[in-house]
Design a protein around this motif. Structure first.
Motif, PDB file in Angstrom:
ATOM      1  N   ILE B 213       0.830  -0.863   0.327  1.00  0.00           N
ATOM      2  CA  ILE B 213       0.019  -0.004  -0.016  1.00  0.00           C
ATOM      3  C   ILE B 213       1.444   0.922  -0.109  1.00  0.00           C
ATOM      4  CG2 ILE B 213      -1.587   1.610   1.160  1.00  0.00           C
ATOM      5  CD1 ILE B 213      -2.651  -1.504   2.411  1.00  0.00           C
ATOM      6  N   GLY B 222       6.753   5.750   4.339  1.00  0.00           N
ATOM      7  CA  GLY B 222       7.230   4.836   4.999  1.00  0.00           C
ATOM      8  C   GLY B 222       5.652   3.458   5.065  1.00  0.00           C
ATOM      9  N   GLY B 223       4.552   3.739   4.466  1.00  0.00           N
ATOM     10  CA  GLY B 223       3.602   3.486   4.281  1.00  0.00           C
ATOM     11  C   GLY B 223       3.757   1.733   3.980  1.00  0.00           C
ATOM     12  N   ARG B 225       6.809   0.055   3.611  1.00  0.00           N
ATOM     13  CA  ARG B 225       8.088  -1.079   4.087  1.00  0.00           C
ATOM     14  C   ARG B 225       7.628  -1.981   4.042  1.00  0.00           C
ATOM     15  NH1 ARG B 225       5.025   1.599   7.948  1.00  0.00           N
ATOM     16  NH2 ARG B 225       4.926   0.658  10.663  1.00  0.00           N
ATOM     17  N   VAL B 226       8.565  -3.548   3.187  1.00  0.00           N
ATOM     18  CA  VAL B 226       8.106  -4.275   3.193  1.00  0.00           C
ATOM     19  C   VAL B 226       9.779  -5.019   4.100  1.00  0.00           C
ATOM     20  CG1 VAL B 226       6.922  -4.685   1.370  1.00  0.00           C
ATOM     21  CG2 VAL B 226       9.193  -4.358   0.984  1.00  0.00           C
ATOM     22  N   THR B 227       8.970  -6.514   4.430  1.00  0.00           N
ATOM     23  CA  THR B 227      10.598  -6.693   4.998  1.00  0.00           C
ATOM     24  C   THR B 227      11.437  -7.731   3.855  1.00  0.00           C
ATOM     25  OG1 THR B 227       9.713  -6.273   7.598  1.00  0.00           O
ATOM     26  CG2 THR B 227      11.870  -8.068   7.216  1.00  0.00           C
ATOM     27  N   THR B 232      14.270  -3.754   6.520  1.00  0.00           N
ATOM     28  CA  THR B 232      12.810  -3.013   6.598  1.00  0.00           C
ATOM     29  C   THR B 232      13.323  -2.081   5.054  1.00  0.00           C
ATOM     30  OG1 THR B 232      12.236  -3.206   8.488  1.00  0.00           O
ATOM     31  CG2 THR B 232      11.627  -1.155   7.223  1.00  0.00           C
ATOM     32  N   TYR B 234      11.677   0.176   1.498  1.00  0.00           N
ATOM     33  CA  TYR B 234      10.941   0.644   0.964  1.00  0.00           C
ATOM     34  C   TYR B 234      10.317   0.222  -0.460  1.00  0.00           C
ATOM     35  CZ  TYR B 234      11.199   3.417   4.576  1.00  0.00           C
ATOM     36  OH  TYR B 234      10.557   4.716   6.100  1.00  0.00           O
ATOM     37  N   CYS B 236       8.712   1.010  -2.704  1.00  0.00           N
ATOM     38  CA  CYS B 236       8.199   1.886  -4.215  1.00  0.00           C
ATOM     39  C   CYS B 236       9.543   3.225  -4.129  1.00  0.00           C
ATOM     40  CB  CYS B 236       7.224   3.569  -3.777  1.00  0.00           C
ATOM     41  SG  CYS B 236       8.162   4.421  -1.936  1.00  0.00           S
ATOM     42  N   GLU B 251       4.194 -11.238   6.177  1.00  0.00           N
ATOM     43  CA  GLU B 251       3.860  -9.276   6.913  1.00  0.00           C
ATOM     44  C   GLU B 251       3.519  -8.976   5.834  1.00  0.00           C
ATOM     45  OE1 GLU B 251       6.983  -7.355   9.003  1.00  0.00           O
ATOM     46  OE2 GLU B 251       7.059  -6.418   7.030  1.00  0.00           O
ATOM     47  N   ARG B 255       0.040  -6.658   6.303  1.00  0.00           N
ATOM     48  CA  ARG B 255      -0.302  -5.378   5.720  1.00  0.00           C
ATOM     49  C   ARG B 255      -1.211  -4.680   4.991  1.00  0.00           C
ATOM     50  NH1 ARG B 255       2.340  -1.991   8.564  1.00  0.00           N
ATOM     51  NH2 ARG B 255       2.891  -0.415   6.596  1.00  0.00           N
TER      52      ARG B 255
END
Ligand SMILES: Cc1cc2nc3c(=O)[nH]c(=O)nc-3n(C[C@H](O)[C@H](O)[C@H](O)COP(=O)(O)OP(=O)(O)OC[C@H]3O[C@@H](n4cnc5c(N)ncnc54)[C@H](O)[C@@H]3O)c2cc1C
Ligand SMILES: Cc1cc2nc3c(=O)[nH]c(=O)nc-3n(C[C@H](O)[C@H](O)[C@H](O)COP(=O)(O)OP(=O)(O)OC[C@H]3O[C@@H](n4cnc5c(N)ncnc54)[C@H](O)[C@@H]3O)c2cc1C
Ligand code: SF4
Ligand code: SF4
Ligand code: FES
Lengths: 495, 288
Positions: B213, B222-223, B225-227, B232, B234, B236, B251, B255
């Motif tokens: 998202i 930071g919305g 963010r993925v691992t 972490t 981003y 985008c 995760e 999210r």
């Protein structure tokens, strides 16, 4: 023009000293905690005139030294109290391109008002309130002000970023007759003024009106233009005679504790952008926002205050600030802290988060914190917080907003490796605001790190003067009256 | 303002739009996306740039109607406008050397996101086998376009077209046959995760495109963010493409449900409005 003109004899200084500082009319705390209307309502004409009488027109005004852009404070106050609002507005706007904004968001208590002579015995002149009064009048009466019609120089200046630094520079440069284009990554101009600072503190109409004014003056605006992606710096350098980079310090800093990616943890940037820029506070917006019942905001600066007060307005029964130092060290403006308290915000001082807790569906249920105590002063002179072992406790919550600072975004600087940056990624400039690329200037948060609106504007103004010199082939620029560095550079944003 | 110059219905819920966006058409690279905002009050929606024409100044978007905002976009007709198109965003696709063999797996609208990668691979001289699927024949999209860049295996859940079964089964057969150097998988999170798990034992480098998202698409919120490999990132700016074997899919899937209740109500509001607009004569439509 004025009701007082020619009627009253001027007051003596002794009489002026007896007048008490006026109070800013504001929405009641319990009502405003549930709406996004502006908290401070602005002085009435009568209150403004009364407050203006309090200024004793110091021959050596300390207040001016306290202002980062050296607004000629006694001069605009004098015109105001003479009832000559157009002259007051002209004087103020000559020194400060966005007085509607600074009158509302400047940390006056650590700048102009802190050093006002009247602060020595009681309360300083309410310079910020008066500035806002005159500025709002000017915005409402655009025809009362002379419009400049500079001869066009044919020189093109590109400005990257439409925050206070970029807008100020744009205004100064069109005044000199240059052809100015502002590139903005978002779909709306204003930078932090639009996406960060909430409506209840700085109505978006006010910012838009300032942008409209600049556009009428000839500033061109290119939205949805991400420099570093849509255009590169080398491309812009070919098309423009000079550039001013004012992209702010937009990258969020997270806490780096376990559980930070659970649902219900926002960076302040995301939380405030959804609410402000995307209008998620209104049910008509298509952009969603989580409405926490118990909101915890980590941090103690203006960004944290804005987030926690936003949480209250979105319906939180409990809204809490978690700050690792004590009340005395809160970096936020005093006024914002007072307002937050009035609105029922709780403060958990001397506490730092260690873990975000969640339920089996990974929704936030709490924030585990540890108690802190203040030790020896660190490099910044503030006492360093130290964790007290074994003092952990949990604050129940369903939303956590992280407001512990921001850093430089490498998106733009990465597209031009010739731009020198320091170890934190901020642009390095010389004494005239020029970067390592000739003709490419920079200012605001991308040079200073997260600072204030007025410091960003000061950079915009100084850089505009330097750019004008550069375009005229006069380099280095002659010493400029306004270039005096502020005595005090208060850092209010961030943590 | 960006006008819609062409519109084509690719499947019951996927539409192809050709949109006027000269700045972006000029510089876009495969793997990049735009953020689109229909108009005032609209949401910012990330969409992959499926194709670009620098001369004509256009980009092609393929949009699956899943929520209120994407439904609004797929309802646009030729001549309608989109207020904001920002980009190109994200990092470009990392392409393996010529002469290698890549299998590209697409599910649903993921096939549209896959197309520019397949084309770029083809142009580079990489041998491509695309594996695409859908519930039934009408949901299989872009077969012709993909065929221009290599082989295509189609699969349908009900066997109405191509192979009967899931894309993962077809992929397994290709992996077992050997000679696969790279896999690209784009589609719903469960599908990408299944592919990642499948290719891992074969040691085949696998790339997925993560649809986190997003708000700004520039690294400021930071919305997204993925691992990735415990770190972490981003989606985008560091992505959207990542090494599948390092992605924390649980995760991401989680999210993506953040606004589920909000979305359902937004979509229901929209449908109610449309129904009201259609008036009493509206018959009940079977929702795909
Ligand atoms: C929530 C919040 C509250 C604050 N409250 C106060 C306060 O009360 N008082 C105060 O004085 N200060 C306050 N500050 C700090 C103040 O807002 C900033 O210091 C100031 O806005 C910095 O101005 P700027 O022009 O350097 O950058 P910004 O305002 O950050 O503007 C930068 C602009 O550049 C754009 N941009 C970024 N990258 C690109 C790119 N690659 N291409 C094109 N455009 C790009 C951004 O979208 C943005 O619009 C606050 C900050 C925040 C976040
Ligand atoms: C880099 C990137 C490229 C993309 N490219 C395309 C494309 O080419 N074509 C296309 O049709 N779609 C694409 N998407 C997905 C598209 O952005 C989402 O479908 C869209 O944002 C959903 O908006 P909505 O309001 O219609 O639906 P919503 O009502 O917001 O959401 C419906 C469902 O989609 C999920 N969702 C919400 N936001 C996103 C999101 N940003 N991405 C994925 N799922 C989401 C939700 O969990 C929910 O279940 C892409 C996403 C990303 C991040
Ligand atoms: S700009 Fe800020 S510091 Fe300067 S006079 Fe105005 S309120 Fe005071
Ligand atoms: S220091 Fe205070 S009293 Fe003196 S001129 Fe400034 S505002 Fe007026
Ligand atoms: S979308 Fe905001 S940081 Fe990626």
């Amino acid at each position: 023009m004025s009701e007082t003109e020619g009627v009253k004899a001027p007051l003596s200084n002794k009489e002026r000293m007896t007048i008490d500082r006026v109070a800013m009319p504001e929405q009641a705390g319990d009502a405003r905690a549930h709406n996004f209307g502006e908290v401070n309502l602005g002085l009435t004409y009568q209150l403004a005139m009364l407050e203006a009488e309090r200024c004793i027109q110091c021959p050596k005004p300390f207040c001016v030294d306290g202002c980062p852009v050296r607004v000629d404070i006694p001069r605009f106050i004098k015109s105001l109290r003479d009832g000559d609002l157009p002259a007051a507005a002209e004087s103020l706007l000559g020194d400060n391109a966005l007085p509607c904004v600074t009158g509302r968001v400047c940390p006056q208590e650590t700048q102009c008002e802190q050093v006002c002579i009247r602060a020595k015995k009681g309360n300083p002149v309410a310079i910020g309130y008066l500035e806002r009064f005159v500025a709002d009048w000017a915005q409402a009466n655009p025809d009362a002000l002379p419009t400049a019609n500079p001869t066009q120089t044919g020189k093109k200046v590109g400005i990257v970023g439409s925050g206070p630094a970029g807008l100020t520079a744009a205004g100064e440069l069109v005044k000199k007759g240059h052809d100015v284009t502002v590139f903005e990554a978002f779909h709306a101009p204003g930078g932090v003024l639009i996406y960060g600072i909430p409506e209840f503190r700085l109505p978006k109409d006010i910012v838009q009106a300032e942008v409209d004014r600049l556009q009428r003056a000839g500033v061109k605006l290119e939205l949805d233009a991400i420099v570093g992606r849509t255009y590169t710096i080398p491309e812009l350098r070919e098309d423009y005679d000079a550039l001013f980079l004012a992209v702010g310090a937009g990258l969020p800093v997270f806490m780096n504790v376990p559980g930070e990616n659970f649902k219900g943890v926002y960076s302040a940037n995301e939380y405030l952008t959804r609410v402000n820029l995307m209008g998620a506070w209104s049910p008509n917006s298509q952009t969603p926002i989580l409405h926490g019942q118990k909101v915890v905001v980590v941090g103690g600066g203006n960004v944290a205050m804005d987030s926690v007060r936003t949480g209250r307005r979105l319906g939180a029964e409990e809204a809490t600030i978690v700050y690792r130092r004590s009340a005395d060290e809160l970096p936020a403006r005093k006024e914002e802290v007072h307002h937050a308290k009035d609105e029922g915000v709780r403060f958990e001082f001397l506490a730092a988060p260690v873990e975000v807790l969640a339920d089996e569906n990974r929704w936030v249920t709490g924030l585990r914190c540890i108690r802190m105590e203040l030790g020896e002063p660190d490099a910044s002179g503030r006492r360093r917080p130290k964790a007290i072992p074994g003092s952990e406790f949990v604050i129940d919550c369903d939303l956590v907003v992280v407001a512990i600072g921001t850093k430089a975004n490498p998106l733009l600087t990465g597209s031009a490796p010739e731009l020198n940056v320091n170890e934190w990624g901020y642009l390095i400039t010389d004494e005239y605001g020029m970067s390592s690329l000739p003709g490419v200037f920079a200012g605001g948060d991308i040079v200073r790190g997260a600072a204030t609106v007025i410091l960003a504007m000061g950079d915009g103004k100084r850089s505009a003067a330097a750019i004008d010199s550069w375009l005229n082939g006069v380099w280095p620029p002659p010493p400029e009256a306004n270039a005096a560095k502020p005595k005090k550079e208060a850092a209010v944003a961030g943590n | 303002m960006h006008s819609v110059l062409e519109r084509e219905q690719l499947s019951p819920n996927v539409v192809r739009l050709v949109v006027n966006a000269p700045r972006i058409a000029k510089v876009r690279r495969p793997g990049q996306f735009v953020i689109v905002r229909r108009g005032p009050g609209g949401e910012r929606i990330p969409l992959t740039i499926a194709d670009n024409d620098p001369e004509a100044g256009t980009i092609t978007l393929m949009i699956q109607a899943i929520g209120a905002s994407t439904t609004e976009l797929t309802n646009l007709q030729v001549g309608d406008t989109i207020q904001d198109v920002a980009g190109p965003l994200g990092a470009e696709t990392h392409l393996p050397p010529a002469g290698t063999h890549a299998v590209c797996v697409g599910g649903g609208v993921g096939t549209a996101v896959l197309l520019p990668i397949v084309r770029a691979l083809g142009e580079k001289g990489v041998k491509v086998t695309s594996v695409i699927g859908g519930r039934s024949k009408e949901w299989v999209i872009l077969e012709k376009e993909l065929r221009e860049a290599g082989d295509v295996v189609t699969c349908t859940d009900d066997g109405s077209y191509g192979r009967h079964g899931f894309v993962t089964q077809a992929l397994k057969d290709l992996l077992d046959a050997g000679g696969v150097d790279n896999v690209y998988a784009i589609g719903p999170v469960p599908m990408m995760r299944a592919v990642a798990e499948m290719t891992k034992p074969y040691g085949v480098e696998t790339t997925v495109s993560l649809n986190a998202i997003m708000v700004d698409g520039t690294g400021m919120c930071g919305g997204c963010r993925v691992t990735i490999g415990g770190e972490t990132k981003y989606a985008c700016v560091d992505g959207p493409e990542f090494n599948a074997h390092q992605v924390n899919f649980q995760e991401l899937a989680d999210r993506l449900t953040t606004y589920r209740s909000f979305e359902t109500s937004a979509l229901e509001r929209k449908k109610a409005e449309e129904a009201a607009a259609l008036g009493a004569c509206a018959t009940t439509e079977v929702q795909a």
